[in-house]
Design an enzyme around this catalytic site. Structure first.
Site, PDB file in Angstrom:
ATOM      1  N   CYS A 336      37.368  73.123  92.210  1.00  0.00           N
ATOM      2  CA  CYS A 336      38.046  71.941  91.719  1.00  0.00           C
ATOM      3  C   CYS A 336      37.364  71.394  90.455  1.00  0.00           C
ATOM      4  O   CYS A 336      36.768  70.328  90.467  1.00  0.00           O
ATOM      5  CB  CYS A 336      38.078  70.902  92.842  1.00  0.00           C
ATOM      6  SG  CYS A 336      39.113  69.509  92.445  1.00  0.00           S
ATOM      7  N   GLU A 337      37.380  72.192  89.406  1.00  0.00           N
ATOM      8  CA  GLU A 337      36.863  71.774  88.087  1.00  0.00           C
ATOM      9  C   GLU A 337      37.663  72.537  87.036  1.00  0.00           C
ATOM     10  O   GLU A 337      37.928  73.735  87.211  1.00  0.00           O
ATOM     11  CB  GLU A 337      35.378  72.129  87.921  1.00  0.00           C
ATOM     12  CG  GLU A 337      34.481  71.283  88.769  1.00  0.00           C
ATOM     13  CD  GLU A 337      33.074  71.124  88.194  1.00  0.00           C
ATOM     14  OE1 GLU A 337      32.868  71.354  86.987  1.00  0.00           O
ATOM     15  OE2 GLU A 337      32.194  70.773  88.985  1.00  0.00           O
ATOM     16  N   TYR A 365      22.911  88.626  88.318  1.00  0.00           N
ATOM     17  CA  TYR A 365      23.130  87.178  88.170  1.00  0.00           C
ATOM     18  C   TYR A 365      24.544  86.792  88.629  1.00  0.00           C
ATOM     19  O   TYR A 365      25.177  85.919  88.053  1.00  0.00           O
ATOM     20  CB  TYR A 365      22.857  86.721  86.725  1.00  0.00           C
ATOM     21  CG  TYR A 365      21.478  87.152  86.280  1.00  0.00           C
ATOM     22  CD1 TYR A 365      20.347  86.521  86.801  1.00  0.00           C
ATOM     23  CD2 TYR A 365      21.286  88.205  85.394  1.00  0.00           C
ATOM     24  CE1 TYR A 365      19.075  86.941  86.445  1.00  0.00           C
ATOM     25  CE2 TYR A 365      20.010  88.634  85.037  1.00  0.00           C
ATOM     26  CZ  TYR A 365      18.917  87.985  85.568  1.00  0.00           C
ATOM     27  OH  TYR A 365      17.652  88.398  85.229  1.00  0.00           O
TER      28      TYR A 365
HETATM   29  C1  LIG Z   1      10.008  86.304  83.915  1.00  0.00           C
HETATM   30  C2  LIG Z   1      11.243  87.139  83.900  1.00  0.00           C
HETATM   31  N1  LIG Z   1      11.121  88.469  83.932  1.00  0.00           N
HETATM   32  C3  LIG Z   1      12.194  89.288  83.931  1.00  0.00           C
HETATM   33  C4  LIG Z   1      13.471  88.767  83.874  1.00  0.00           C
HETATM   34  C5  LIG Z   1      14.629  89.711  83.886  1.00  0.00           C
HETATM   35  O1  LIG Z   1      15.423  89.587  82.775  1.00  0.00           O
HETATM   36  P1  LIG Z   1      16.638  90.601  82.599  1.00  0.00           P
HETATM   37  O2  LIG Z   1      17.468  90.520  83.820  1.00  0.00           O
HETATM   38  O3  LIG Z   1      17.358  90.124  81.396  1.00  0.00           O
HETATM   39  O4  LIG Z   1      16.049  91.953  82.397  1.00  0.00           O
HETATM   40  C6  LIG Z   1      13.644  87.391  83.814  1.00  0.00           C
HETATM   41  C7  LIG Z   1      14.993  86.817  83.678  1.00  0.00           C
HETATM   42  O5  LIG Z   1      15.269  85.995  82.891  1.00  0.00           O
HETATM   43  C8  LIG Z   1      12.504  86.553  83.838  1.00  0.00           C
HETATM   44  O6  LIG Z   1      12.625  85.225  83.815  1.00  0.00           O
END
Ligand SMILES: Cc1ncc(COP(=O)(O)O)c(C=O)c1O
Length: 422
Positions: A336-337, A365
């Site tokens: 709801c946004e 992610y």
């Molecule tokens: C300290 C650190 N190492 C590794 C990563 C992994 O980054 P990526 O998924 O872009 O390889 C991150 C993600 O931001 C992080 O904060």
């Protein structure tokens, strides 16, 4: 034409999964994860390079097990991630814990577990050295070089909250030596989804140079950040070219120091991003005058990247006849946004209620950033194993289970319940 060619799994297979597990469901491909691990591991055959997988990208235990099985250690950024890896049976020495505003309690717990602690501030280094004289740690520096797919994940810049300033490295060395603490490692991570490989090479230079101030050093960790292409016309990160250029620098460094030494990288996205798909079903087709909307059964509670970073994910209608007339749609979520749009102006074959959509490159992610916003259940997760089986690696909760779990976590049963003593 919609970009059906970039769908990494047979649409029939995805239909079968959607039919059996329902939607929304994250689907991961074991084969692809293993292949990608192997590619990385073979990048520096003549150098002491080891790989740590950044757990934050996707922490499903089954995925972690596959990656550990390929010989990777783990990069963790919270005590909970440390615990997760330990409870799965990882050797503490294979867990690198990059702290960020860590509490004293977390520091003591991590130190007790024997994981490699990577300290990112002078204050924390002081408290560590007071509590654990004659021990070892690593330090994270702020290299003042930054890159990333979005300003919010650009971590090495001058104003970043992360790491110890380069001009304070000598002070860090002084603090450590007063307590006979050995700074055995130095680390930086310039950002996630690096756009220019040259920035990673410059960071390597900065770390190699900074390491000259640290006589006890045993390793350098150059962080993660290797990007993946999300759009069909985006370039892939040229791993081989990068490895060739990094190797030249590694060679001259190792020739000079003449003692056992290790290098680390800690990628997350690159390993799992392309190996995950979020499957969702269209339940509403709506003409809002200037725009046609496809309403789905997922949203930014399950895949936050488009809303948080304006990220682009390819969306493929795996049910519609590709011969259908092409149509432009906003693909919307059920949160709801008004910001809950998974894809703007997507050209898809004319779609209808009941069609399944595959949101690509959602392995990193995606699920780790999912939430119960609007009190909705989390997606299921299914792994396509290397043998080709479909395996549940997280069950979806029913609405009842979701709400009952929430009520029991909050200790609240009914509105008319009498407040008892605390
Ligand atoms: C300290 C650190 N190492 C590794 C990563 C992994 O980054 P990526 O998924 O872009 O390889 C991150 C993600 O931001 C992080 O904060």
């Amino acid at each position: 034409m919609q970009s059906i060619h970039s769908l990494p799994v047979d649409p029939d297979r995805l239909h079968a999964i959607a039919g059996k597990w329902g939607t929304p469901t994250y689907v991961y491909m074991e084969d692809m994860i293993r292949e990608r691990c192997l590619l990385l591991k073979n990048l520096f055959p003549n150098f002491p390079v080891s790989w740590l997988y950044a757990v934050k990208a996707n922490d499903n235990p089954h995925i972690l097990k596959i990656i550990a099985n390929e010989g990777f250690g783990f990069d963790t950024v919270s005590y909970e991630e440390v615990l997760l890896c330990l409870k799965l049976g990882t050797n503490p020495g294979d867990i690198f814990y990059t702290e960020n505003n860590m509490t004293d309690v977390e520091m003591h717990c991590a130190a007790k577990q024997g994981v490699v602690l990577n300290i990112g501030s002078i204050g924390r280094l002081k408290s560590f050295c007071e509590a654990y004289p004659k021990s070892e740690c690593s330090i994270r520096i702020k290299p003042d070089i930054s890159d990333g797919h979005h300003a919010k994940v650009d971590t090495g810049n001058q104003d970043s909250k992360f790491g110890i300033r380069l001009d304070l490295v000598s002070e860090a060395v002084g603090i450590a030596s007063e307590s006979q603490v050995q700074i055995s490692g130095i680390h930086a991570h310039i950002g996630s989804g690096i756009r220019e490989p040259e920035n990673l090479l410059t960071e390597i230079e900065v770390l190699l140079e900074a390491s000259e101030k640290l006589r006890d050093l045993k390793f350098i960790n150059f962080g993660g950040g290797m990007p993946i292409p999300y759009r069909n016309d985006e370039r892939s990160f040229d791993l081989n070219r990068f490895a060739k250029m990094a190797s030249e620098r590694f060679r001259s460094f190792l020739d000079n120091i003449n003692r056992p030494f290790s290098f680390y990288f800690e990628p997350g996205r690159w390993v799992v991003g392309p190996a995950g798909i979020l499957l969702t079903q269209v339940n509403t087709v709506k003409d809002q005058g200037r725009k046609l909307f496809l309403g789905t059964d997922t949203g930014f509670n399950h895949l936050l990247r488009p809303a948080l970073y304006d990220s682009y994910h390819e969306i493929v209608n795996i049910s519609a006849d590709p011969e259908n007339r092409m149509q432009s749609y906003h693909v919307a979520g059920n949160i709801c946004e008004s910001g809950d749009i998974l894809g703007f102006d997507r050209t898809l074959p004319e779609s209808k209620s009941g069609d399944y959509l595959a949101i690509l490159d959602a392995g990193a992610y995606g699920m780790t950033m999912a939430s119960h916003y609007n009190r909705r259940a989390l997606p299921a997760e299914v792994l396509i194993t290397k043998e080709g089986y479909h395996k549940t690696i997280r069950k979806r909760k029913t609405p009842d289970e979701t709400v009952d779990g929430f009520l029991s976590d909050t200790g609240m049963i009914r509105m008319d319940e009498k407040d008892g003593a605390v």
